[in-house]
Design a protein around this motif. Sequence first.
Motif, PDB file in Angstrom:
ATOM      1  N   ASN A  25       0.814  -1.126   0.101  1.00  0.00           N
ATOM      2  CA  ASN A  25       0.261  -0.072   0.099  1.00  0.00           C
ATOM      3  C   ASN A  25       0.919   1.235  -0.080  1.00  0.00           C
ATOM      4  O   ASN A  25       0.789   2.290  -0.803  1.00  0.00           O
ATOM      5  CB  ASN A  25      -0.792   0.021   1.143  1.00  0.00           C
ATOM      6  N   CYS A  53       1.829   3.704  -3.154  1.00  0.00           N
ATOM      7  CA  CYS A  53       0.831   4.916  -3.069  1.00  0.00           C
ATOM      8  C   CYS A  53       1.876   5.896  -3.314  1.00  0.00           C
ATOM      9  O   CYS A  53       1.617   7.187  -3.904  1.00  0.00           O
ATOM     10  CB  CYS A  53       0.076   5.175  -1.673  1.00  0.00           C
ATOM     11  N   PHE A  70      -5.171   3.401   1.818  1.00  0.00           N
ATOM     12  CA  PHE A  70      -4.823   4.072   0.487  1.00  0.00           C
ATOM     13  C   PHE A  70      -5.331   5.394   0.400  1.00  0.00           C
ATOM     14  O   PHE A  70      -4.426   6.380  -0.179  1.00  0.00           O
ATOM     15  CB  PHE A  70      -5.136   3.289  -0.764  1.00  0.00           C
ATOM     16  N   SER A  82      -2.740   8.312   0.508  1.00  0.00           N
ATOM     17  CA  SER A  82      -2.793   9.345  -0.830  1.00  0.00           C
ATOM     18  C   SER A  82      -2.958  10.919  -0.168  1.00  0.00           C
ATOM     19  O   SER A  82      -2.058  11.677  -0.725  1.00  0.00           O
ATOM     20  CB  SER A  82      -3.997   9.068  -1.573  1.00  0.00           C
TER      21      SER A  82
END
Length: 220
Positions: A93, A97, A128, A132
């Motif tokens: 992840n 990302c 996620f 982000s």
Amino acid sequence: MNLSELFSASIDPKYKAFHEKLIPGHTILGIRTPVLEQYAKTLDPSFLETPLESSYEYSLLYGFVLGRAKLDLSSRLRYLKKWLPYNTNWASNDMVCARQKWMRKHKQEVLSFLDSLLQSQNEFDQRFAYTSFLMHFKEESDFETISQRIQTCKASNYYTQMALAWLLSEWLIKDFEQTMAFMETLTLDPFTHNKALQKTIESKRTPIDIKKRCSALKRK
């Protein structure tokens, strides 16, 4: 390019054993991240059309190619949606990302997609979204946009709570007063609240006086 042959030639047994302890329950081949990044540089965007496989390294490679490829936004989001079901651990992840820097040029368009992930019941979809925000929404003007989303979402799973704590700690380091005022408006669980403060304390970028205040604000 025959990825199976390339992967077989790059396996590091010691690295495999180490990573299996970090990410138990996943198929780990034992290929170091810099090697995967080199492979990603050689792959055409058409690689993203191939079926995804379940190994940790294949998931990373797919995400690395997606981050590098020259694509329009709709294609990027389509391939990202294809990858997300294989996003099943914190390491893939966070590394995948971090490489989606194209988000920084399409923030408004990406927000609706990230909003859908926040509403997902899958903790790694939620993670996620939070990572982000952390990695690609770094401008002062992003604070209000992201804080509004945090206010309406509840992080109830471990990996989601850790991601939210990480995001809040970065905000605390940048602007302690503003972030603490914001955190007081949230109904944060004690674990996420304390973890955000602990991460702030542990950072070398945090002034001593702020570390002391963080320690005093921890909940029992």
